[in-house]
Design a protein around this motif. Structure first.
Motif, PDB file in Angstrom:
ATOM      1  N   HIS A  23       0.838  -1.205   0.000  1.00 34.42           N
ATOM      2  CA  HIS A  23       0.000   0.000   0.000  1.00 34.42           C
ATOM      3  C   HIS A  23       0.866   1.246   0.000  1.00 34.42           C
ATOM      4  CE1 HIS A  23      -3.690  -1.938   1.109  1.00 34.42           C
ATOM      5  NE2 HIS A  23      -3.169  -2.466   2.196  1.00 34.42           N
ATOM      6  N   GLU A  44       0.990   4.207  -2.688  1.00 30.43           N
ATOM      7  CA  GLU A  44       0.490   5.551  -2.375  1.00 30.43           C
ATOM      8  C   GLU A  44       1.582   6.602  -2.489  1.00 30.43           C
ATOM      9  OE1 GLU A  44      -2.379   6.850  -2.142  1.00 30.43           O
ATOM     10  OE2 GLU A  44      -3.295   4.891  -2.452  1.00 30.43           O
ATOM     11  N   GLU A  87       1.645   9.624  -5.134  1.00 30.16           N
ATOM     12  CA  GLU A  87       1.750  11.006  -4.707  1.00 30.16           C
ATOM     13  C   GLU A  87       2.827  11.789  -5.462  1.00 30.16           C
ATOM     14  OE1 GLU A  87      -0.311  12.653  -2.923  1.00 30.16           O
ATOM     15  OE2 GLU A  87       0.878  14.494  -3.144  1.00 30.16           O
ATOM     16  N   ARG A 120      -4.203   9.967   3.539  1.00 30.56           N
ATOM     17  CA  ARG A 120      -4.949   8.839   2.995  1.00 30.56           C
ATOM     18  C   ARG A 120      -4.622   7.533   3.714  1.00 30.56           C
ATOM     19  NH1 ARG A 120      -3.006   9.093  -2.798  1.00 30.56           N
ATOM     20  NH2 ARG A 120      -1.841  10.904  -2.094  1.00 30.56           N
ATOM     21  N   LEU A 121      -3.450   7.458   4.282  1.00 31.32           N
ATOM     22  CA  LEU A 121      -2.939   6.219   4.855  1.00 31.32           C
ATOM     23  C   LEU A 121      -2.288   6.576   6.194  1.00 31.32           C
ATOM     24  CD1 LEU A 121      -2.960   3.592   3.031  1.00 31.32           C
ATOM     25  CD2 LEU A 121      -0.500   3.889   2.841  1.00 31.32           C
TER      26      LEU A 121
END
Lengths: 170, 170
Positions: free
Chosen positions: B28, B32, B36, B56-57
């Motif tokens: 993940h 991500e 980005e 987001r994470l």
DNA sequence: CTGACTGCAAACCCTTTGCAGACCG
DNA sequence: CGGTCTGCAAAGGGTTTGCAGTCAG
């Protein structure tokens, strides 16, 4: 390789003049530090300058070297390699491109140049080593910063590097 | 301004492929983080990437961002702004000149270009702001480093930035 | 399942800064 | 002499790393 003694002398003279103009004191330390950078072709970092100067002037401290280097930078007598002293910045643009960097806020923009690929690098470059990439770096003051006329006076003569973190309006 | 969703998707796909090729896990976090940087035009630093991804994470850590960014750099999917991540280096050459920088040892050499002054910057640049200086930065592997064939394998897949301080043979 | 990867927190390094004494002009 | 400049030492900020638990393949 070293800068010729003549050139060094010339630059030192210019430093004396500029310093006098600006009302700055010509201390041993400043003179030696300037002499050191001015005679090096290797783009030394503060630590390297410090070591060299320290050999001749055992009492100088590293922080004086820093202060003096930034002072010289503010006076326009020397400059720095790379956009500015801050954190590493990453670039995910896979195309060949170039950078415009604002010296005030650090904003960096890509641009493309049709002309560069045609530009022939001097043979001197080929002798230095292999060429992996070639790109142009343009420094200037961005529109945005130019508009906020305040803090226009940069920090000339503050001798302390201007505050970090400037990319506020990215 | 943002990179178009299409381009981002394309780049992410390339990342997936490259990672698979290299036997890397597609976590993940990595996805991500890559997404980005790939969608930003602002050349963010690690902290900035971290903040965006963190939204987001929420569990990612800043150090994973660093590790991933250097990994992407080693994979050749992104690059960094400026010669390399190390201490600020000073340049006392008052002439207009350009730089050849060795990506392996950090050695920096000046060179002059008769052609550059003639190069017209795209109008797009003028719209960004004023132009104070323009210079070329050539990156490559210097003669000296090319000869020592050892440690040739750089640090691809080490995912830890190669050791600092490299200008040993300046 | 298992080794690659992550988060954490502490370490590191370069750089900056507050302060009291030193020195240029 | 006075204010500027220096050295010191400690703080600051970005970045890296050792370790034990977690997760992709």
């Amino acid at each position: 390789m070293k800068v010729s003694p003549d050139d060094v002398a010339r630059r030192v003279a210019q430093f004396r003049a500029t310093a006098k103009d600006a009302g700055l004191k010509l201390t041993h330390q400043r003179l030696e530090i300037f002499r050191e950078v001015a005679s090096s072709l290797a783009h030394p970092d503060a630590e390297t300058v410090f070591r060299a100067v320290h050999a001749r002037l055992p009492t100088v401290s590293l922080d004086t070297v820093y202060r003096t280097l930034w002072m010289l930078n503010d006076l326009g007598l020397i400059s720095t390699l790379g956009p500015r002293r801050e954190s590493v910045r990453f670039d995910a643009n896979p195309e060949e491109h170039h950078h415009y960097v604002c010296v005030r806020c650090g904003m960096a923009m890509d641009f493309e140049s049709a002309a560069l690929p045609a530009l022939r690098l001097p043979d001197a470059v080929r002798e230095l080593g292999s060429v992996l990439s070639t790109h142009i770096e343009v420094r200037g003051i961005c529109e945005h910063c130019a508009r906020k006329t305040e803090d226009k006076t940069v920090s000339r003569f503050a001798f302390r590097p201007k505050g970090r973190k400037g990319q506020s309006h990215g």
